[in-house]
Design a protein around this motif. Structure first.
Motif, PDB file in Angstrom:
ATOM      1  N   THR A   1       0.816  -1.234  -0.024  1.00  0.00           N
ATOM      2  CA  THR A   1       0.017   0.008  -0.027  1.00  0.00           C
ATOM      3  C   THR A   1       0.842   1.206   0.062  1.00  0.00           C
ATOM      4  O   THR A   1       1.833   1.412   0.742  1.00  0.00           O
ATOM      5  CB  THR A   1      -0.838  -0.065   1.214  1.00  0.00           C
ATOM      6  N   LEU A   2       0.407   2.006  -0.777  1.00  0.00           N
ATOM      7  CA  LEU A   2       1.264   3.651  -0.781  1.00  0.00           C
ATOM      8  C   LEU A   2       1.177   4.140   0.579  1.00  0.00           C
ATOM      9  O   LEU A   2       0.089   4.249   1.146  1.00  0.00           O
ATOM     10  CB  LEU A   2       0.574   4.463  -1.838  1.00  0.00           C
ATOM     11  N   GLY A   3       2.277   4.494   0.965  1.00  0.00           N
ATOM     12  CA  GLY A   3       2.409   5.115   2.475  1.00  0.00           C
ATOM     13  C   GLY A   3       2.022   6.509   2.739  1.00  0.00           C
ATOM     14  O   GLY A   3       1.769   7.027   3.852  1.00  0.00           O
ATOM     15  N   ASP A   4       1.904   7.235   1.750  1.00  0.00           N
ATOM     16  CA  ASP A   4       1.813   8.781   2.118  1.00  0.00           C
ATOM     17  C   ASP A   4       1.463   9.715   0.947  1.00  0.00           C
ATOM     18  O   ASP A   4       1.537   9.095  -0.383  1.00  0.00           O
ATOM     19  CB  ASP A   4       3.166   9.451   2.588  1.00  0.00           C
ATOM     20  N   ALA A   5       1.105  10.827   0.955  1.00  0.00           N
ATOM     21  CA  ALA A   5       0.640  11.750  -0.313  1.00  0.00           C
ATOM     22  C   ALA A   5       1.820  11.931  -1.212  1.00  0.00           C
ATOM     23  O   ALA A   5       1.320  11.801  -2.601  1.00  0.00           O
ATOM     24  CB  ALA A   5       0.046  12.979   0.407  1.00  0.00           C
ATOM     25  N   SER A   6       2.992  11.854  -1.070  1.00  0.00           N
ATOM     26  CA  SER A   6       4.104  11.981  -1.953  1.00  0.00           C
ATOM     27  C   SER A   6       3.987  10.779  -2.911  1.00  0.00           C
ATOM     28  O   SER A   6       4.095  10.801  -4.097  1.00  0.00           O
ATOM     29  CB  SER A   6       5.248  12.151  -0.986  1.00  0.00           C
ATOM     30  N   ALA A   7       3.981   9.493  -2.120  1.00  0.00           N
ATOM     31  CA  ALA A   7       3.829   8.477  -2.993  1.00  0.00           C
ATOM     32  C   ALA A   7       2.803   8.212  -3.924  1.00  0.00           C
ATOM     33  O   ALA A   7       2.883   7.810  -5.107  1.00  0.00           O
ATOM     34  CB  ALA A   7       4.159   7.105  -2.231  1.00  0.00           C
ATOM     35  N   LEU A   8       1.796   8.895  -3.546  1.00  0.00           N
ATOM     36  CA  LEU A   8       0.436   8.701  -4.224  1.00  0.00           C
ATOM     37  C   LEU A   8       0.656   9.747  -5.525  1.00  0.00           C
ATOM     38  O   LEU A   8       0.247   9.391  -6.593  1.00  0.00           O
ATOM     39  CB  LEU A   8      -0.743   9.174  -3.586  1.00  0.00           C
ATOM     40  N   LEU A   9       1.056  10.940  -5.047  1.00  0.00           N
ATOM     41  CA  LEU A   9       1.162  11.761  -6.346  1.00  0.00           C
ATOM     42  C   LEU A   9       2.150  11.397  -7.217  1.00  0.00           C
ATOM     43  O   LEU A   9       2.047  11.745  -8.589  1.00  0.00           O
ATOM     44  CB  LEU A   9       1.726  13.162  -5.583  1.00  0.00           C
ATOM     45  N   SER A  10       3.209  10.995  -6.879  1.00  0.00           N
ATOM     46  CA  SER A  10       4.034  10.236  -7.917  1.00  0.00           C
ATOM     47  C   SER A  10       3.475   9.176  -8.549  1.00  0.00           C
ATOM     48  O   SER A  10       3.708   9.266  -9.833  1.00  0.00           O
ATOM     49  CB  SER A  10       5.310   9.730  -6.946  1.00  0.00           C
ATOM     50  N   ASN A  11       2.757   8.332  -8.021  1.00  0.00           N
ATOM     51  CA  ASN A  11       1.954   7.192  -8.871  1.00  0.00           C
ATOM     52  C   ASN A  11       1.049   7.944  -9.785  1.00  0.00           C
ATOM     53  O   ASN A  11       0.781   7.428 -10.815  1.00  0.00           O
ATOM     54  CB  ASN A  11       1.336   6.506  -7.753  1.00  0.00           C
ATOM     55  N   ILE A  12       0.202   9.042  -9.573  1.00  0.00           N
ATOM     56  CA  ILE A  12      -0.663   9.469 -10.052  1.00  0.00           C
ATOM     57  C   ILE A  12      -0.173  10.334 -11.399  1.00  0.00           C
ATOM     58  O   ILE A  12      -0.542  10.203 -12.516  1.00  0.00           O
ATOM     59  CB  ILE A  12      -1.381  10.564  -9.232  1.00  0.00           C
ATOM     60  N   SER A  13       1.216  10.730 -11.213  1.00  0.00           N
ATOM     61  CA  SER A  13       1.955  11.329 -12.470  1.00  0.00           C
ATOM     62  C   SER A  13       1.990  10.226 -13.424  1.00  0.00           C
ATOM     63  O   SER A  13       1.853  10.628 -14.521  1.00  0.00           O
ATOM     64  CB  SER A  13       3.249  11.983 -11.836  1.00  0.00           C
ATOM     65  N   GLU A  14       2.540   9.001 -12.845  1.00  0.00           N
ATOM     66  CA  GLU A  14       2.781   8.086 -13.936  1.00  0.00           C
ATOM     67  C   GLU A  14       1.379   7.548 -14.576  1.00  0.00           C
ATOM     68  O   GLU A  14       1.587   7.162 -15.717  1.00  0.00           O
ATOM     69  CB  GLU A  14       3.530   6.740 -12.991  1.00  0.00           C
ATOM     70  N   ILE A  15       0.522   7.471 -13.734  1.00  0.00           N
ATOM     71  CA  ILE A  15      -0.835   7.089 -14.579  1.00  0.00           C
ATOM     72  C   ILE A  15      -1.167   8.046 -15.530  1.00  0.00           C
ATOM     73  O   ILE A  15      -1.759   7.558 -16.621  1.00  0.00           O
ATOM     74  CB  ILE A  15      -1.980   6.958 -13.216  1.00  0.00           C
ATOM     75  N   ARG A  16      -1.171   9.381 -14.997  1.00  0.00           N
ATOM     76  CA  ARG A  16      -1.474  10.262 -16.412  1.00  0.00           C
ATOM     77  C   ARG A  16      -0.612  10.144 -17.318  1.00  0.00           C
ATOM     78  O   ARG A  16      -1.242  10.395 -18.607  1.00  0.00           O
ATOM     79  CB  ARG A  16      -1.402  11.681 -15.687  1.00  0.00           C
ATOM     80  N   ALA A  17       0.750   9.671 -17.300  1.00  0.00           N
ATOM     81  CA  ALA A  17       1.630   9.748 -18.559  1.00  0.00           C
ATOM     82  C   ALA A  17       1.288   8.548 -19.346  1.00  0.00           C
ATOM     83  O   ALA A  17       1.126   8.740 -20.619  1.00  0.00           O
ATOM     84  CB  ALA A  17       3.205   9.681 -17.968  1.00  0.00           C
ATOM     85  N   ARG A  18       0.762   7.550 -18.745  1.00  0.00           N
ATOM     86  CA  ARG A  18       0.683   6.184 -19.846  1.00  0.00           C
ATOM     87  C   ARG A  18      -0.927   6.098 -19.800  1.00  0.00           C
ATOM     88  O   ARG A  18      -1.231   5.203 -20.649  1.00  0.00           O
ATOM     89  CB  ARG A  18       1.234   5.133 -18.787  1.00  0.00           C
ATOM     90  N   GLY A  19      -1.888   6.625 -19.001  1.00  0.00           N
ATOM     91  CA  GLY A  19      -3.081   6.361 -19.284  1.00  0.00           C
ATOM     92  C   GLY A  19      -4.175   5.253 -18.644  1.00  0.00           C
ATOM     93  O   GLY A  19      -5.094   5.284 -18.823  1.00  0.00           O
ATOM     94  N   TYR A  20      -3.191   4.766 -17.749  1.00  0.00           N
ATOM     95  CA  TYR A  20      -3.877   3.700 -17.163  1.00  0.00           C
ATOM     96  C   TYR A  20      -3.164   3.502 -15.756  1.00  0.00           C
ATOM     97  O   TYR A  20      -2.000   3.796 -15.417  1.00  0.00           O
ATOM     98  CB  TYR A  20      -3.821   2.326 -17.782  1.00  0.00           C
ATOM     99  N   ALA A  21      -4.022   2.753 -14.700  1.00  0.00           N
ATOM    100  CA  ALA A  21      -3.110   2.521 -13.235  1.00  0.00           C
ATOM    101  C   ALA A  21      -3.273   0.991 -12.781  1.00  0.00           C
ATOM    102  O   ALA A  21      -3.886   0.250 -13.503  1.00  0.00           O
ATOM    103  CB  ALA A  21      -4.303   3.134 -12.339  1.00  0.00           C
ATOM    104  N   PHE A  22      -2.184   0.682 -11.949  1.00  0.00           N
ATOM    105  CA  PHE A  22      -2.203  -0.588 -11.694  1.00  0.00           C
ATOM    106  C   PHE A  22      -2.546  -0.326 -10.030  1.00  0.00           C
ATOM    107  O   PHE A  22      -2.411   0.439  -9.350  1.00  0.00           O
ATOM    108  CB  PHE A  22      -0.817  -1.171 -11.705  1.00  0.00           C
ATOM    109  N   ASP A  23      -3.085  -1.855  -9.515  1.00  0.00           N
ATOM    110  CA  ASP A  23      -3.129  -1.980  -8.062  1.00  0.00           C
ATOM    111  C   ASP A  23      -2.301  -3.352  -8.094  1.00  0.00           C
ATOM    112  O   ASP A  23      -2.964  -4.544  -8.204  1.00  0.00           O
ATOM    113  CB  ASP A  23      -4.652  -2.051  -7.857  1.00  0.00           C
ATOM    114  N   LEU A  24      -1.211  -3.346  -7.395  1.00  0.00           N
ATOM    115  CA  LEU A  24      -0.360  -4.421  -7.480  1.00  0.00           C
ATOM    116  C   LEU A  24      -0.233  -5.003  -5.877  1.00  0.00           C
ATOM    117  O   LEU A  24       0.504  -4.708  -5.268  1.00  0.00           O
ATOM    118  CB  LEU A  24       1.183  -4.093  -7.806  1.00  0.00           C
TER     119      LEU A  24
END
Length: 267
Positions: free
Chosen positions: A179-202
């Protein structure tokens, strides 16, 4: 204001207050993990014992709650019927339904449709895979957006200011070791999602469960949602998730196109 108008306002205030308390009781019972005893509900309520007993009795009389043989309260059939009709008539769900089934057919795994509400995702529909896997998601359930594929996909459609406002003060609970641990990790993950157009839940919300999800949003961004393909980690490899990503994106795009055609301004 004349006395008749004042009395009408007072009456509406009392009725609204009573209705709000009854709805709160329904929430307590509906969101519990199982049937609840009177004392359990009392401990979560700010109502006196006698008042609470009368309110629960009214809900039982109306079929909104039921009492089992052990005297525990659970959701009544009338409420389930109303909920079922609500889901069936939900236009967005109806628009998405054929696309969800097509996505399930080509992947063979479970497909979810969820809509963002605050910092949670509410599951509107679920099409089970060929090999059903037990997981938390059920129609009507809410999950944290920050650790679910559908939730993160929906969050990615927010602008930076709105995203920051929603996650400000958010408590990041560790559901799993991933699980993502804080807002910084989430924002970084959101940036990746925006760039590629989809999200993962691993395995971020449930151990052993992975998914790939694509964002869905209305043209005015009033409604933010997501569609996902989900399966067990032992069967759903990273290669499969990558292969399903364009399929999830295509399904999301098709849903958005149908939304524009059927829910757009009428001329």
């Amino acid at each position: 204001m004349n006395s008749e108008g004042a009395n009408a306002n007072d009456r509406r205030d009392r009725e609204t207050g009573t209705l709000g308390k009854l709805v709160s009781l329904l929430d307590v019972v509906a969101l519990a993990d199982g049937p609840m005893r009177f004392t359990d509900i009392l401990s979560l309520s700010d109502q006196p014992r006698g008042t609470l007993h009368r309110q629960l009795s009214h809900l039982v009389e109306e079929g909104l709650l039921e009492v089992d043989r052990d005297g525990r309260y659970l959701i009544g059939l009338r409420l389930l019927t109303l909920a079922s009709r609500s889901w069936a008539r939900n236009e967005f769900r109806a628009i998405a339904e054929p696309h969800l089934h097509r996505l399930q057919e080509v992947t063979g795994e479970t497909v979810h449709l969820g809509v963002l509400r605050g910092v949670e995702v509410i599951y509107l529909d679920k099409v089970e895979g060929r090999q059903s896997v037990r997981m938390y998601s059920q129609i009507g359930n809410a999950s944290p957006a920050y650790c679910t594929g559908v939730g993160k996909a929906a969050l990615s459609s927010l602008d930076d200011a709105e995203l920051a406002a929603r996650i400000a003060g958010l408590e990041f609970r560790a559901y799993t070791e991933h699980t993502l641990g804080d807002a910084s990790a989430l924002l970084s993950n959101i940036s990746e999602i925006r760039a590629r157009g989809y999200a993962f839940d691993l395995e971020e919300h449930e151990s052993g469960i992975c998914c790939v999800a694509a964002p869905i949003c209305s043209d005015d961004r009033h409604m933010l949602a997501g569609v996902s393909v989900t399966g067990p980690a032992y069967r759903v490899t990273s290669q499969k998730l990558q292969a399903w990503a364009p399929l999830a994106v295509a399904a999301a795009d098709s849903i958005m196109m149908d939304m524009r055609n059927r829910m757009g301004p009428k001329r």
